[in-house]
Design an enzyme around this catalytic site. Sequence first.
Site, PDB file in Angstrom:
ATOM      1  N   GLY A  19      29.068   7.791  -6.227  1.00 14.20           N
ATOM      2  CA  GLY A  19      29.318   9.159  -5.776  1.00 14.20           C
ATOM      3  C   GLY A  19      30.345   9.219  -4.660  1.00 14.20           C
ATOM      4  N   ARG A  20      30.547  10.453  -4.173  1.00 13.98           N
ATOM      5  CA  ARG A  20      31.602  10.684  -3.182  1.00 13.98           C
ATOM      6  C   ARG A  20      31.106  10.599  -1.743  1.00 13.98           C
ATOM      7  NH1 ARG A  20      35.553  15.016  -5.672  1.00 13.98           N
ATOM      8  NH2 ARG A  20      35.246  14.528  -7.845  1.00 13.98           N
ATOM      9  N   ASN A  53      34.023  -4.688   2.555  1.00 17.56           N
ATOM     10  CA  ASN A  53      32.775  -4.148   3.100  1.00 17.56           C
ATOM     11  C   ASN A  53      32.861  -3.885   4.600  1.00 17.56           C
ATOM     12  OD1 ASN A  53      31.532  -4.066   0.658  1.00 17.56           O
ATOM     13  ND2 ASN A  53      30.542  -6.067   0.852  1.00 17.56           N
ATOM     14  N   LYS A 112      31.009   3.773  -6.081  1.00 15.17           N
ATOM     15  CA  LYS A 112      30.546   3.586  -7.454  1.00 15.17           C
ATOM     16  C   LYS A 112      29.596   4.704  -7.889  1.00 15.17           C
ATOM     17  CE  LYS A 112      28.790   0.052 -10.474  1.00 15.17           C
ATOM     18  NZ  LYS A 112      27.494  -0.483 -10.722  1.00 15.17           N
ATOM     19  N   GLU A 159      27.376   6.794  10.049  1.00 15.64           N
ATOM     20  CA  GLU A 159      28.321   6.837  11.155  1.00 15.64           C
ATOM     21  C   GLU A 159      29.729   7.002  10.563  1.00 15.64           C
ATOM     22  OE1 GLU A 159      29.582   3.588  14.590  1.00 15.64           O
ATOM     23  OE2 GLU A 159      28.400   3.253  13.367  1.00 15.64           O
ATOM     24  N   ASP A 175      27.287 -10.613   1.714  1.00 17.40           N
ATOM     25  CA  ASP A 175      28.448 -10.066   1.005  1.00 17.40           C
ATOM     26  C   ASP A 175      29.535  -9.665   1.988  1.00 17.40           C
ATOM     27  OD1 ASP A 175      29.889  -9.454  -1.242  1.00 17.40           O
ATOM     28  OD2 ASP A 175      28.996  -7.476  -1.516  1.00 17.40           O
TER      29      ASP A 175
HETATM   30  P1  AMP Z   1      31.496   3.462  -0.672  1.00 19.13           P
HETATM   31  O1  AMP Z   1      30.738   4.306  -1.620  1.00 19.13           O
HETATM   32  O2  AMP Z   1      30.680   3.007   0.488  1.00 19.13           O
HETATM   33  O3  AMP Z   1      32.233   2.355  -1.341  1.00 19.13           O
HETATM   34  O4  AMP Z   1      32.590   4.420  -0.030  1.00 19.13           O
HETATM   35  C1  AMP Z   1      33.728   4.843  -0.712  1.00 19.13           C
HETATM   36  C2  AMP Z   1      34.849   5.029   0.276  1.00 19.13           C
HETATM   37  O5  AMP Z   1      34.534   6.084   1.178  1.00 19.13           O
HETATM   38  C3  AMP Z   1      35.095   3.829   1.165  1.00 19.13           C
HETATM   39  O6  AMP Z   1      35.905   2.885   0.558  1.00 19.13           O
HETATM   40  C4  AMP Z   1      35.715   4.459   2.391  1.00 19.13           C
HETATM   41  O7  AMP Z   1      37.083   4.676   2.184  1.00 19.13           O
HETATM   42  C5  AMP Z   1      35.009   5.799   2.474  1.00 19.13           C
HETATM   43  N1  AMP Z   1      33.871   5.709   3.388  1.00 19.13           N
HETATM   44  C6  AMP Z   1      32.623   5.284   3.082  1.00 19.13           C
HETATM   45  N2  AMP Z   1      31.822   5.332   4.145  1.00 19.13           N
HETATM   46  C7  AMP Z   1      32.573   5.801   5.160  1.00 19.13           C
HETATM   47  C8  AMP Z   1      32.307   6.053   6.545  1.00 19.13           C
HETATM   48  N3  AMP Z   1      31.113   5.836   7.074  1.00 19.13           N
HETATM   49  N4  AMP Z   1      33.302   6.534   7.305  1.00 19.13           N
HETATM   50  C9  AMP Z   1      34.533   6.740   6.774  1.00 19.13           C
HETATM   51  N5  AMP Z   1      34.846   6.504   5.482  1.00 19.13           N
HETATM   52  C10 AMP Z   1      33.887   6.043   4.687  1.00 19.13           C
END
Ligand code: AMP
Length: 412
Positions: A158-159, A275, A156, A225, A270
């Site tokens: 950022g990348r 998650n 939501k 991680e 949650d």
């Molecule tokens: P988030 O902002 O946590 O929703 O992350 C967006 C997407 O990035 C997730 O749905 C995963 O596909 C990928 N992602 C987030 N954190 C990780 C992580 N620690 N290792 C690998 N992929 C991740």
Amino acid sequence: MASVGQITRQISALEISSKQNTTRTTTTATTTTTQHKKNASQTNVTKLLSKYAAPNPFPTSSSLQKAASSQSIASKTQQEASRPPSPTRPAPVKQHTIDIGKYDGGFEIENETRGAKITGQAAEDLALDSSVAAYLPTREWHLTDFDIGRPLGKGKFGRVYMVRTKTEPHYILALKCLYKSEIVQSRVEKQIRREIEIQQNLRHPHVLRLYGYFHDEKRIFLMLEFAGKGELYRQLTKYGSFTEKRSSRYIDQMADALGYLHAKHVIHRDIKPENLLLGINGELKIADFGWSVHAPGSRRKTLCGTLDYLPPEMVEGREHSEKVDHWALGVLTYEFICGAPPFEDLSGYNATYKRIARVDLKIPAKVSPEARDVITRLLQYDPEKRIPLSEVRKHPWIVKYRSKGHSTAGIS
Ligand code: AMP
């Protein structure tokens, strides 16, 4: 253990995903809010950590000295810091040879167009830097400390990119960027801060580790991680449902992780497939602590979480405790095996609420009697009647499928 070749292939198989496309409806209504006090939480986390702490793999020399002068954790911290990683003490993947993929310049490109500088209290709240953390501060980190690889996903705020530290021992991590101004716009400064504070202090093989964090004018970066096999939700969507063997193993890992969190007075609140991430060996990792609360001794009344996973006490606006996670574990068990959550009602929120409040549970005939028993014992209207997590881990449905060598530490 997977070979370097296997790991490289697994990593190459990763695709970019956007959670925004797959996320289900979430309710954010608040009934009564017991305000979480930042300072109290920090003190409590610190107190609890002196009991349960494992070392940070990126400590500063001064933090190690500080630890050495503290009787309660000193010897443990220094001994453990010099030991190789163990399954109960996960460290970042140390692989210089792993292909981290091609960087698309996304952090810089996006930084040109996205977000704005923030000022005042919000700027102070979001000046997050693990090198000045009260408990076991890390060394100072900057974006220039990393070789950036392939994009892993978009969240939501950022990348997320796969990265490797430039210095020895070249740890592989997931670097998550959050735009401060968007956090402020969504009014979740406190929540994000709390998420970071909580996650940074957790060390468990099935809880995604946060190794450090830093910020610049517009962004916060989280050093996470690396979960090599990505989102569990994607697997569930791909296969529709899981076999009972696979479900049982995930539920065992979940019960293990939740038991650890509850022992530290952290309620996740949650738990849902979106998650959960999967490590390089397919092991489950609880991620996303956005709704978790660190509340020793207190009961909360905030209504939060995904509708399908809400327990009756939250639907009815009553006080709730860590037993909300037991309920969510029951919903998860059902969803893994059956492919949809048990109280889902496509006619609308109200219908789902009613089904939850009545515990209108219909388990398909294909579900084995043992799995059925776990589900019904977790999905109890009365939170106190829900089966304890240690009992879940000793249940025949779990024991039957547990692979040899899997840690049963914590089962008493
Ligand atoms: P988030 O902002 O946590 O929703 O992350 C967006 C997407 O990035 C997730 O749905 C995963 O596909 C990928 N992602 C987030 N954190 C990780 C992580 N620690 N290792 C690998 N992929 C991740």
